[in-house]
Design an enzyme around this catalytic site. Structure first.
Site, PDB file in Angstrom:
ATOM      1  N   ASN A 146       0.844  -1.202   0.000  1.00 22.96           N
ATOM      2  CA  ASN A 146       0.000   0.000   0.000  1.00 22.96           C
ATOM      3  C   ASN A 146       0.871   1.242   0.000  1.00 22.96           C
ATOM      4  OD1 ASN A 146      -2.515   1.599   0.419  1.00 22.96           O
ATOM      5  ND2 ASN A 146      -1.407   2.133   2.300  1.00 22.96           N
ATOM      6  N   ASP A 205       1.619   6.489   0.714  1.00 25.99           N
ATOM      7  CA  ASP A 205       0.895   5.518  -0.117  1.00 25.99           C
ATOM      8  C   ASP A 205       1.423   5.532  -1.549  1.00 25.99           C
ATOM      9  OD1 ASP A 205      -0.875   5.508   2.163  1.00 25.99           O
ATOM     10  OD2 ASP A 205      -2.428   4.699   0.828  1.00 25.99           O
ATOM     11  N   ASP A 236      -0.897  -6.886   3.580  1.00 23.42           N
ATOM     12  CA  ASP A 236      -1.037  -5.890   4.644  1.00 23.42           C
ATOM     13  C   ASP A 236      -1.961  -4.748   4.201  1.00 23.42           C
ATOM     14  OD1 ASP A 236      -0.187  -4.537   7.145  1.00 23.42           O
ATOM     15  OD2 ASP A 236       0.753  -3.120   5.771  1.00 23.42           O
ATOM     16  N   GLU A 277      -5.318  -8.777   5.196  1.00 24.88           N
ATOM     17  CA  GLU A 277      -5.764  -8.024   6.367  1.00 24.88           C
ATOM     18  C   GLU A 277      -6.790  -6.993   5.885  1.00 24.88           C
ATOM     19  OE1 GLU A 277      -4.012  -4.991   9.784  1.00 24.88           O
ATOM     20  OE2 GLU A 277      -3.276  -4.898   7.726  1.00 24.88           O
TER      21      GLU A 277
HETATM   22 CA    CA Z   1      -3.504   3.363  -0.740  1.00 26.25          CA
END
Ligand code: CA
Ligand code: CA
Ligand code: CA
Length: 455
Positions: A146, A205, A236, A277
């Protein structure tokens, strides 16, 4: 539909009984392999163990846990001999982040193709895979895409507007309004612009809507599956990959992106496991399975099981178990009690071993795939801050500290709860976990059976 080989009964206030319709208690089955049982995937035959490498076992005397340390303790998890039950019977490992990172936890990566030097080398990882597989243990690793570390060369380069990596992150010339999912700051000033980071300023991000970035994440997946030999990934923060305007989590674009990514992974290694997750309510989590993820962690069930053990009442476990059977494809969810982001089970159960045994019973006799957080099987304690949830594995009564614990006031319980003391004590929590995991390993009814509630 599942073959009804057996069933688990939960009666009233946490009494759990077993019944085996076609498997006698004496039946011994071979160590589970990757063929799966009764048409279910191989992971349904496994019991996973989550390891924070930094805190597990140090092999070279620098005081930091490492991959060679994990290798040296594999026999504790599973000695590879199906005839012995002196090991824990673990058949899968989830390694928390092992890629190069400036932080103690590793969730902010600086080099996706390199093992964190504190933990060892890429060759150490390959050796771990070989040694784990020899013992019938699959190994999945944390995949943290991410975001990167703010120290990652991509992010450093991206700070030069118009650079090759400029659009690899999310920039805005003015500060957008709005806060994050926890009411937190999400846009940070840098070089006259603002960048987006949902978790923390040190973890910007990635702009996964950019095909170049997606291609880079494909290369990472290919590297770990093909070159390094990993059996799959724990994805994750999988709710947060792709944002859609103000929708920062679980956007349609997020599910679609992850579905494509899974398609790529499946094209490389059809039996690779992707467990995610998706930390929210089951109704949302289940949208990801099976197209965007093979499985996801069942947080609602975890909360219910913990509350049940804590209170000595059903605690809502039964309706959530039943609901999970309907929401997911048969047995395609990961059950756990607590993980590295939550107060440890034994802390929540105020050190009550009997309650911890009830929690273990619920964890290891239900449908889905159980995950055990390292040390849970010996009753390690730990409460927030996060550092204190991740303290060194208690092999014996020696009190161990890690640099990351400095000043955090972590309270540990190695004087009573440790492997050496519990190993030979038949009434210990460790012995109880060991018996339950071997029971699960020996009986497919517990691994792939269906579930029928009785009142
Ligand atoms: Ca993102
Ligand atoms: Ca070390
Ligand atoms: Ca064994």
């Amino acid at each position: 539909m599942l073959m009804k080989k057996g069933f688990v009964v939960i009666v009233g206030l946490c009494f759990i009984l077993f019944s085996f319709a076609s498997n006698s208690l004496m039946a011994q089955e071979a160590t589970p392999d990757k063929t799966g049982t009764d048409g279910l995937p191989w992971w349904n035959d496994r019991t996973f163990y989550e390891i924070f490498v930094r805190s597990f076992q140090d092999s070279n005397g620098d005081g930091i846990g490492d991959l060679q340390g994990v290798i040296s303790k594999l026999d504790y998890l599973n000695d590879g001999d199906p005839k012995t039950n002196t090991d824990l019977g673990i058949t899968g490992i989830w390694l928390m982040p092992i890629m190069e990172s400036p932080s103690y936890h590793g969730y902010d990566v600086t080099d996706y193709m390199k093992v964190e030097p504190d933990y060892g080398t890429n060759d150490d990882f390959k050796q771990l895979i070989t040694e784990a597989h020899k013992r019938g243990i699959a190994v999945i690793i944390d995949m943290d895409i991410n975001h990167t570390s703010s120290e990652h060369p991509w992010f450093k380069d991206a700070q030069k507007a118009g650079s090759e990596h400029d659009q690899w992150y999310r920039w805005s010339d003015t500060k957008p309004a709005g806060l994050g999912p926890w009411g937190e700051q999400i846009w940070y000033a840098l070089g006259g612009r603002f960048y987006y980071a949902v978790f923390w300023s040190g973890m910007p991000d990635l702009n996964l809507s950019n095909p170049d970035v997606t291609a880079a994440t494909h290369d990472i997946a290919k590297f770990w599956l093909d070159d390094m030999g990993a059996d799959g990934f724990r994805m994750d923060g999988a709710r947060y990959y792709v944002e859609d305007k103000d929708k920062l989590a679980d956007s349609d674009g997020n599910l679609a992106w992850l579905k494509d990514w899974k398609g790529y992974v499946d094209s490389l290694k059809p039996d690779a496991l992707m467990v995610g997750e998706v930390w929210t309510t089951s109704f949302v989590v289940s949208k990801y399975v099976p197209k965007s993820l093979d499985m996801a962690f069942e947080f609602d069930l975890a909360t219910a099981m913990l509350n049940s053990a804590k209170s000595g009442t059903n605690g809502g476990v039964l309706p959530i178990e039943t609901r999970s059977q309907k929401l997911y494809p048969p047995n395609q969810y990961a059950r756990f009690v607590t993980n590295h982001d939550q107060n440890r089970t034994m802390f929540e159960l105020t050190g009550d071993v009997n309650k911890a045994k009830i929690a273990a019973s619920m964890l290891l006799t239900g449908a889905g795939v159980p995950f055990i957080y390292y040390g849970e099987e010996i009753g390690m304690t730990g409460a927030k801050p996060d550092e204190c949830l991740r303290t060194p594995m208690q092999w014996d009564t020696t009190a161990r500290t890690e640099d990351f614990m400095a000043g955090k006031g972590c309270k540990t319980n190695e004087a009573i709860f440790n492997v050496a003391a519990e190993d030979s004590d038949k009434a210990s929590l460790l012995s109880y976990y060991r018996d339950l995991i071997h029971l699960r390993n020996d009986h497919s009814a517990l691994r792939v059976g269906s579930f029928t509630p009785f009142k």
